[in-house]
Design a protein around this motif. Structure first.
Motif, PDB file in Angstrom:
ATOM      1  N   ILE A   1       0.857  -1.189   0.000  1.00  0.00           N
ATOM      2  CA  ILE A   1       0.000   0.000   0.000  1.00  0.00           C
ATOM      3  C   ILE A   1       0.888   1.232   0.000  1.00  0.00           C
ATOM      4  O   ILE A   1       1.947   1.235   0.644  1.00  0.00           O
ATOM      5  N   TYR A   2       0.468   2.250  -0.728  1.00  0.00           N
ATOM      6  CA  TYR A   2       1.195   3.513  -0.799  1.00  0.00           C
ATOM      7  C   TYR A   2       2.685   3.302  -1.060  1.00  0.00           C
ATOM      8  O   TYR A   2       3.536   3.880  -0.401  1.00  0.00           O
ATOM      9  N   ARG A   3       2.998   2.391  -1.999  1.00  0.00           N
ATOM     10  CA  ARG A   3       4.364   2.117  -2.444  1.00  0.00           C
ATOM     11  C   ARG A   3       5.240   1.525  -1.344  1.00  0.00           C
ATOM     12  O   ARG A   3       6.451   1.616  -1.374  1.00  0.00           O
ATOM     13  N   ASN A   4       4.608   0.924  -0.348  1.00  0.00           N
ATOM     14  CA  ASN A   4       5.285   0.242   0.759  1.00  0.00           C
ATOM     15  C   ASN A   4       4.939  -1.234   0.741  1.00  0.00           C
ATOM     16  O   ASN A   4       3.783  -1.603   0.514  1.00  0.00           O
ATOM     17  N   PHE A   5       5.930  -2.075   1.012  1.00  0.00           N
ATOM     18  CA  PHE A   5       5.681  -3.498   1.257  1.00  0.00           C
ATOM     19  C   PHE A   5       5.771  -3.670   2.761  1.00  0.00           C
ATOM     20  O   PHE A   5       6.845  -3.544   3.355  1.00  0.00           O
ATOM     21  N   LEU A   6       4.652  -3.946   3.392  1.00  0.00           N
ATOM     22  CA  LEU A   6       4.573  -4.109   4.834  1.00  0.00           C
ATOM     23  C   LEU A   6       4.581  -5.604   5.138  1.00  0.00           C
ATOM     24  O   LEU A   6       3.582  -6.292   4.905  1.00  0.00           O
ATOM     25  N   ILE A   7       5.691  -6.104   5.621  1.00  0.00           N
ATOM     26  CA  ILE A   7       5.836  -7.527   5.908  1.00  0.00           C
ATOM     27  C   ILE A   7       5.265  -7.792   7.296  1.00  0.00           C
ATOM     28  O   ILE A   7       5.735  -7.228   8.289  1.00  0.00           O
ATOM     29  N   GLU A   8       4.255  -8.628   7.354  1.00  0.00           N
ATOM     30  CA  GLU A   8       3.597  -8.908   8.621  1.00  0.00           C
ATOM     31  C   GLU A   8       4.126 -10.173   9.277  1.00  0.00           C
ATOM     32  O   GLU A   8       4.167 -10.253  10.500  1.00  0.00           O
ATOM     33  N   VAL A   9       4.529 -11.159   8.469  1.00  0.00           N
ATOM     34  CA  VAL A   9       5.069 -12.391   9.039  1.00  0.00           C
ATOM     35  C   VAL A   9       5.952 -13.077   8.003  1.00  0.00           C
ATOM     36  O   VAL A   9       5.648 -13.073   6.812  1.00  0.00           O
ATOM     37  N   ALA A  10       7.054 -13.616   8.488  1.00  0.00           N
ATOM     38  CA  ALA A  10       7.923 -14.474   7.681  1.00  0.00           C
ATOM     39  C   ALA A  10       8.326 -15.634   8.586  1.00  0.00           C
ATOM     40  O   ALA A  10       8.698 -15.429   9.740  1.00  0.00           O
ATOM     41  N   TRP A  11       8.233 -16.841   8.040  1.00  0.00           N
ATOM     42  CA  TRP A  11       8.517 -18.020   8.856  1.00  0.00           C
ATOM     43  C   TRP A  11       9.054 -19.133   7.979  1.00  0.00           C
ATOM     44  O   TRP A  11       8.605 -19.309   6.837  1.00  0.00           O
ATOM     45  N   VAL A  12      10.008 -19.876   8.511  1.00  0.00           N
ATOM     46  CA  VAL A  12      10.535 -21.077   7.866  1.00  0.00           C
ATOM     47  C   VAL A  12      10.566 -22.174   8.921  1.00  0.00           C
ATOM     48  O   VAL A  12      11.012 -21.953  10.054  1.00  0.00           O
TER      49      VAL A  12
ATOM     50  N   ALA B   1       9.209 -12.328  -2.750  1.00  0.00           N
ATOM     51  CA  ALA B   1       8.213 -11.388  -2.227  1.00  0.00           C
ATOM     52  C   ALA B   1       8.618  -9.951  -2.549  1.00  0.00           C
ATOM     53  O   ALA B   1       7.788  -9.143  -2.973  1.00  0.00           O
ATOM     54  N   GLU B   2       9.898  -9.647  -2.357  1.00  0.00           N
ATOM     55  CA  GLU B   2      10.363  -8.282  -2.653  1.00  0.00           C
ATOM     56  C   GLU B   2      10.271  -7.969  -4.139  1.00  0.00           C
ATOM     57  O   GLU B   2       9.934  -6.848  -4.521  1.00  0.00           O
ATOM     58  N   ALA B   3      10.559  -8.943  -4.993  1.00  0.00           N
ATOM     59  CA  ALA B   3      10.447  -8.721  -6.438  1.00  0.00           C
ATOM     60  C   ALA B   3       9.004  -8.401  -6.810  1.00  0.00           C
ATOM     61  O   ALA B   3       8.737  -7.486  -7.604  1.00  0.00           O
ATOM     62  N   GLU B   4       8.058  -9.131  -6.240  1.00  0.00           N
ATOM     63  CA  GLU B   4       6.651  -8.848  -6.503  1.00  0.00           C
ATOM     64  C   GLU B   4       6.265  -7.463  -5.987  1.00  0.00           C
ATOM     65  O   GLU B   4       5.544  -6.728  -6.653  1.00  0.00           O
ATOM     66  N   ALA B   5       6.763  -7.101  -4.805  1.00  0.00           N
ATOM     67  CA  ALA B   5       6.467  -5.770  -4.255  1.00  0.00           C
ATOM     68  C   ALA B   5       7.011  -4.675  -5.182  1.00  0.00           C
ATOM     69  O   ALA B   5       6.323  -3.686  -5.450  1.00  0.00           O
ATOM     70  N   ARG B   6       8.220  -4.851  -5.662  1.00  0.00           N
ATOM     71  CA  ARG B   6       8.789  -3.858  -6.588  1.00  0.00           C
ATOM     72  C   ARG B   6       7.971  -3.800  -7.880  1.00  0.00           C
ATOM     73  O   ARG B   6       7.752  -2.715  -8.426  1.00  0.00           O
ATOM     74  N   ASN B   7       7.511  -4.956  -8.364  1.00  0.00           N
ATOM     75  CA  ASN B   7       6.658  -4.964  -9.558  1.00  0.00           C
ATOM     76  C   ASN B   7       5.367  -4.188  -9.336  1.00  0.00           C
ATOM     77  O   ASN B   7       4.782  -3.675 -10.287  1.00  0.00           O
ATOM     78  N   ARG B   8       4.927  -4.122  -8.099  1.00  0.00           N
ATOM     79  CA  ARG B   8       3.718  -3.363  -7.758  1.00  0.00           C
ATOM     80  C   ARG B   8       4.030  -1.883  -7.531  1.00  0.00           C
ATOM     81  O   ARG B   8       3.146  -1.113  -7.187  1.00  0.00           O
ATOM     82  N   GLY B   9       5.293  -1.502  -7.672  1.00  0.00           N
ATOM     83  CA  GLY B   9       5.664  -0.099  -7.522  1.00  0.00           C
ATOM     84  C   GLY B   9       6.171   0.283  -6.148  1.00  0.00           C
ATOM     85  O   GLY B   9       6.379   1.468  -5.866  1.00  0.00           O
ATOM     86  N   CYS B  10       6.399  -0.684  -5.280  1.00  0.00           N
ATOM     87  CA  CYS B  10       6.883  -0.362  -3.933  1.00  0.00           C
ATOM     88  C   CYS B  10       8.311   0.180  -3.993  1.00  0.00           C
ATOM     89  O   CYS B  10       9.150  -0.305  -4.763  1.00  0.00           O
ATOM     90  N   LEU B  11       8.576   1.152  -3.163  1.00  0.00           N
ATOM     91  CA  LEU B  11       9.901   1.748  -3.052  1.00  0.00           C
ATOM     92  C   LEU B  11      10.626   1.324  -1.792  1.00  0.00           C
ATOM     93  O   LEU B  11      11.831   1.510  -1.681  1.00  0.00           O
ATOM     94  N   VAL B  12       9.880   0.772  -0.822  1.00  0.00           N
ATOM     95  CA  VAL B  12      10.482   0.323   0.429  1.00  0.00           C
ATOM     96  C   VAL B  12       9.763  -0.924   0.929  1.00  0.00           C
ATOM     97  O   VAL B  12       8.623  -1.197   0.559  1.00  0.00           O
ATOM     98  N   ALA B  13      10.471  -1.658   1.793  1.00  0.00           N
ATOM     99  CA  ALA B  13       9.878  -2.768   2.537  1.00  0.00           C
ATOM    100  C   ALA B  13      10.117  -2.485   4.009  1.00  0.00           C
ATOM    101  O   ALA B  13      11.163  -1.955   4.385  1.00  0.00           O
ATOM    102  N   GLN B  14       9.131  -2.827   4.827  1.00  0.00           N
ATOM    103  CA  GLN B  14       9.220  -2.606   6.263  1.00  0.00           C
ATOM    104  C   GLN B  14       8.892  -3.891   7.004  1.00  0.00           C
ATOM    105  O   GLN B  14       8.022  -4.650   6.580  1.00  0.00           O
TER     106      GLN B  14
END
Length: 138
Positions: free
Chosen positions: A57-68, A85-98
């Protein structure tokens, strides 16, 4: 007016609170729809062995959970999931991940992926430190 303490999750109340926040955001920044972003890994039998889930949302990838799964740690699976996941976020126009994580979880994992700690809530007896991390794609 009354103020209540709810000791159980109430999806109706939670959704109403989220909608109130969303309305305020739309007034301030314009409308935008949150898009879920989830990747999962399964073993040959279809069992879940890892995943990353969040939203964009709003060019942000907000990571809520990651688990292995424990048996899959240190195999590169977490890195692969995050990269996809980050590649998909960038494809959606995200500029940052949090992401935020506890000191007993994975701050070092995210730092190895290029995330920088932008804030920390210090730990105290009975509670580990909480780290807030950011990765810029600029």
């Amino acid at each position: 007016m009354s103020i209540e303490v709810l000791n159980e999750a109430d999806p109706t109340v939670f959704n109403a609170l989220i909608e109130g926040v969303r309305q305020h955001l739309h007034e301030q920044m314009g409308t935008e729809t949150t898009q879920p972003l989830t990747l999962v890994a399964r073993d040959r039998d279809g069992n879940l062995i890892g995943g990353v889930s969040g939203r964009t949302i709003y060019r942000n990838f907000l990571i809520e959970v990651a688990w292995v799964a424990k048996e899959q740690r240190n195999t590169g699976l977490g890195r692969k999931l995050m990269a996809r996941a980050e590649a998909e976020a960038r494809n959606r126009g995200c500029l940052v991940a949090q992401v935020d994580t506890l000191s007993v979880q994975a701050p070092g994992f995210y730092q190895k992926l290029g995330f920088a700690t932008v804030g920390t809530v210090p730990g105290f007896e009975g509670s580990p430190a909480r780290h807030f991390l950011l990765k810029q794609y600029l």
